[in-house]
Design a protein around this motif. Sequence first.
Motif, PDB file in Angstrom:
ATOM      1  N   GLY A 102     -11.708  -0.273 -59.378  1.00 20.15           N
ATOM      2  CA  GLY A 102     -10.443  -0.756 -59.928  1.00 20.15           C
ATOM      3  C   GLY A 102     -10.561  -2.122 -60.572  1.00 20.15           C
ATOM      4  N   ARG A 103     -11.158  -3.069 -59.853  1.00 25.57           N
ATOM      5  CA  ARG A 103     -11.299  -4.431 -60.373  1.00 25.57           C
ATOM      6  C   ARG A 103     -12.652  -4.666 -61.029  1.00 25.57           C
ATOM      7  N   LEU A 104     -13.550  -3.693 -60.939  1.00 24.23           N
ATOM      8  CA  LEU A 104     -14.887  -3.760 -61.565  1.00 24.23           C
ATOM      9  C   LEU A 104     -15.744  -4.881 -60.993  1.00 24.23           C
ATOM     10  N   GLU A 105     -15.440  -5.316 -59.775  1.00 25.19           N
ATOM     11  CA  GLU A 105     -16.217  -6.361 -59.103  1.00 25.19           C
ATOM     12  C   GLU A 105     -17.290  -5.686 -58.247  1.00 25.19           C
ATOM     13  N   ILE A 106     -18.435  -5.413 -58.863  1.00 25.90           N
ATOM     14  CA  ILE A 106     -19.487  -4.682 -58.173  1.00 25.90           C
ATOM     15  C   ILE A 106     -20.058  -5.490 -57.014  1.00 25.90           C
ATOM     16  N   GLY A 107     -20.223  -6.776 -57.194  1.00 26.81           N
ATOM     17  CA  GLY A 107     -20.777  -7.614 -56.138  1.00 26.81           C
ATOM     18  C   GLY A 107     -19.887  -7.654 -54.908  1.00 26.81           C
ATOM     19  N   LEU A 108     -18.605  -7.903 -55.118  1.00 25.91           N
ATOM     20  CA  LEU A 108     -17.671  -7.945 -53.995  1.00 25.91           C
ATOM     21  C   LEU A 108     -17.520  -6.571 -53.338  1.00 25.91           C
ATOM     22  N   GLY A 109     -17.440  -5.524 -54.155  1.00 24.28           N
ATOM     23  CA  GLY A 109     -17.325  -4.180 -53.607  1.00 24.28           C
ATOM     24  C   GLY A 109     -18.546  -3.789 -52.790  1.00 24.28           C
ATOM     25  N   SER A 110     -19.725  -4.187 -53.259  1.00 27.52           N
ATOM     26  CA  SER A 110     -20.944  -3.904 -52.497  1.00 27.52           C
ATOM     27  C   SER A 110     -20.949  -4.659 -51.178  1.00 27.52           C
ATOM     28  N   ALA A 111     -20.445  -5.884 -51.187  1.00 30.74           N
ATOM     29  CA  ALA A 111     -20.368  -6.656 -49.938  1.00 30.74           C
ATOM     30  C   ALA A 111     -19.452  -5.973 -48.933  1.00 30.74           C
ATOM     31  N   ILE A 112     -18.324  -5.431 -49.396  1.00 34.85           N
ATOM     32  CA  ILE A 112     -17.422  -4.704 -48.493  1.00 34.85           C
ATOM     33  C   ILE A 112     -18.110  -3.460 -47.942  1.00 34.85           C
ATOM     34  N   SER A 113     -18.863  -2.762 -48.792  1.00 33.54           N
ATOM     35  CA  SER A 113     -19.576  -1.566 -48.338  1.00 33.54           C
ATOM     36  C   SER A 113     -20.618  -1.916 -47.283  1.00 33.54           C
ATOM     37  N   VAL A 114     -21.322  -3.017 -47.470  1.00 32.80           N
ATOM     38  CA  VAL A 114     -22.319  -3.439 -46.485  1.00 32.80           C
ATOM     39  C   VAL A 114     -21.643  -3.806 -45.164  1.00 32.80           C
ATOM     40  N   LEU A 115     -20.520  -4.507 -45.226  1.00 29.40           N
ATOM     41  CA  LEU A 115     -19.792  -4.851 -44.009  1.00 29.40           C
ATOM     42  C   LEU A 115     -19.275  -3.593 -43.307  1.00 29.40           C
ATOM     43  N   LEU A 116     -18.843  -2.613 -44.084  1.00 25.37           N
ATOM     44  CA  LEU A 116     -18.413  -1.348 -43.497  1.00 25.37           C
ATOM     45  C   LEU A 116     -19.576  -0.654 -42.795  1.00 25.37           C
ATOM     46  N   PHE A 117     -20.740  -0.662 -43.431  1.00 29.61           N
ATOM     47  CA  PHE A 117     -21.928  -0.058 -42.839  1.00 29.61           C
ATOM     48  C   PHE A 117     -22.329  -0.766 -41.545  1.00 29.61           C
ATOM     49  N   LEU A 118     -22.287  -2.086 -41.560  1.00 26.81           N
ATOM     50  CA  LEU A 118     -22.620  -2.840 -40.354  1.00 26.81           C
ATOM     51  C   LEU A 118     -21.611  -2.585 -39.238  1.00 26.81           C
ATOM     52  N   SER A 119     -20.334  -2.434 -39.605  1.00 25.18           N
ATOM     53  CA  SER A 119     -19.315  -2.134 -38.601  1.00 25.18           C
ATOM     54  C   SER A 119     -19.580  -0.794 -37.931  1.00 25.18           C
ATOM     55  N   VAL A 120     -20.001   0.186 -38.724  1.00 24.49           N
ATOM     56  CA  VAL A 120     -20.325   1.500 -38.175  1.00 24.49           C
ATOM     57  C   VAL A 120     -21.503   1.404 -37.207  1.00 24.49           C
ATOM     58  N   LEU A 121     -22.516   0.604 -37.566  1.00 25.88           N
ATOM     59  CA  LEU A 121     -23.659   0.423 -36.674  1.00 25.88           C
ATOM     60  C   LEU A 121     -23.240  -0.237 -35.364  1.00 25.88           C
ATOM     61  N   VAL A 122     -22.363  -1.236 -35.456  1.00 26.87           N
ATOM     62  CA  VAL A 122     -21.895  -1.922 -34.244  1.00 26.87           C
ATOM     63  C   VAL A 122     -21.124  -0.953 -33.356  1.00 26.87           C
ATOM     64  N   ILE A 123     -20.259  -0.139 -33.958  1.00 28.57           N
ATOM     65  CA  ILE A 123     -19.483   0.831 -33.180  1.00 28.57           C
ATOM     66  C   ILE A 123     -20.410   1.821 -32.489  1.00 28.57           C
ATOM     67  N   ALA A 124     -21.413   2.317 -33.213  1.00 31.93           N
ATOM     68  CA  ALA A 124     -22.360   3.259 -32.611  1.00 31.93           C
ATOM     69  C   ALA A 124     -23.093   2.624 -31.442  1.00 31.93           C
ATOM     70  N   GLY A 125     -23.516   1.374 -31.605  1.00 29.37           N
ATOM     71  CA  GLY A 125     -24.209   0.692 -30.522  1.00 29.37           C
ATOM     72  C   GLY A 125     -23.323   0.484 -29.303  1.00 29.37           C
ATOM     73  N   ILE A 126     -22.071   0.136 -29.534  1.00 32.10           N
ATOM     74  CA  ILE A 126     -21.145  -0.070 -28.421  1.00 32.10           C
ATOM     75  C   ILE A 126     -20.925   1.225 -27.650  1.00 32.10           C
ATOM     76  N   PHE A 127     -20.754   2.335 -28.356  1.00 31.01           N
ATOM     77  CA  PHE A 127     -20.526   3.606 -27.685  1.00 31.01           C
ATOM     78  C   PHE A 127     -21.746   4.038 -26.886  1.00 31.01           C
ATOM     79  N   ILE A 128     -22.930   3.904 -27.478  1.00 22.78           N
ATOM     80  CA  ILE A 128     -24.144   4.343 -26.793  1.00 22.78           C
ATOM     81  C   ILE A 128     -24.391   3.507 -25.544  1.00 22.78           C
ATOM     82  N   LYS A 129     -24.200   2.182 -25.656  1.00 25.31           N
ATOM     83  CA  LYS A 129     -24.393   1.319 -24.497  1.00 25.31           C
ATOM     84  C   LYS A 129     -23.272   1.488 -23.473  1.00 25.31           C
ATOM     85  N   GLY A 130     -22.047   1.706 -23.966  1.00 22.52           N
ATOM     86  CA  GLY A 130     -20.914   1.813 -23.055  1.00 22.52           C
ATOM     87  C   GLY A 130     -20.936   3.072 -22.211  1.00 22.52           C
ATOM     88  N   PHE A 131     -21.283   4.210 -22.822  1.00 19.68           N
ATOM     89  CA  PHE A 131     -21.294   5.459 -22.070  1.00 19.68           C
ATOM     90  C   PHE A 131     -22.499   5.555 -21.147  1.00 19.68           C
TER      91      PHE A 131
END
Length: 326
Positions: free
Chosen positions: A287-316
């Motif tokens: 929409g805004r054509l900001e590839i750099g900012l959009g890529s940063a959001i995608s990386v943060l989303l990916f890292l969030s998914v990794l953190v969630i997976a780690g929390i679940f595996i360690k928690g259970f």
Amino acid sequence: MTAEIAATGKLRADRQRPDAETKPKKRRSDRARAEARLGWMLAGPAFGIMLLVTLYPIVQALWDSLFSLRLTAPGDREFIWFRNYAVILGDPAFWQSMGVTLFITVVTVLLELIIGFGFALVMHRAIKKLRGFARTAILVPYGIITVVSAFAFFYAFDINSGGYVNNWLSWIPGFDENLNWFASQSTSLTVIILSEVWKTTPFISLLLLSGLAQVPGDLEEAAKVDGATGWEVLRRVILPNMKAAIMVAVLFRTLEAFRIFDNIFIMTAGANNTEALSLLAYNTSIGRLEIGLGSAISVLLFLSVLVIAGIFIKGFRVDLSAGRNS
């Protein structure tokens, strides 16, 4: 003197003797090594292809996130290190999207776990002749493409497109037949969550059904003979033996729900503060054509998914290989 010599000799013997309480490290048996080799032989090719397909976009997004890059001027890129991440993390829109994403994820997974467990119990206890029919019938929503189900829910609830849900609910006292479900955040999220629950509950129920099949029947019978109530059997016998299946179901659905995109894009396009992280990344990049900012959001989303997976595996704390060599 003799007593001192005996005590000294005993002390030396204790030092030389291996600690009886120290447990020796378990060595993998030949069967376990053979199963591991077979597993890699079967899953290795698919894992390699998936790695090749997914690794390049991840690395490319990480690389682009380090640049000030607009799609309209690809040649004017400037290496700015982690400045894009500072901009994103300091933007209230990012945290608003994070809150919406977490809310949708928690509510949908909780509802799907409860409803899916009920369906799994029904299918597990159903008569054998009807068990196959029940499994097939419950899979129908999961077999529908997400985009199609999202459009179906949109047209069912949208009063501007002849939605019929309001007519169905008109018998409820105090219900407004002219309610516009997509005019506020709360009602919009309600429809989005309902569409998610309707489509993906079969996935949860089938995973939990496989867990129910692993619960020893003799334990349930023994608990009932001892006078345990149905709730006590469920809490003390069934659920502890389903811990691995519950962990897999919750983990998979949480990771999928956290990346929700289709339903929100089709129903609200992020209006009324319903923009999730995936949609924020799309709107920023496309929409805004900001590839750099959009890529940063995608990386943060990916890292969030990794953190969630780690929390679940360690928690259970579930050993999925337990009982493999038994």
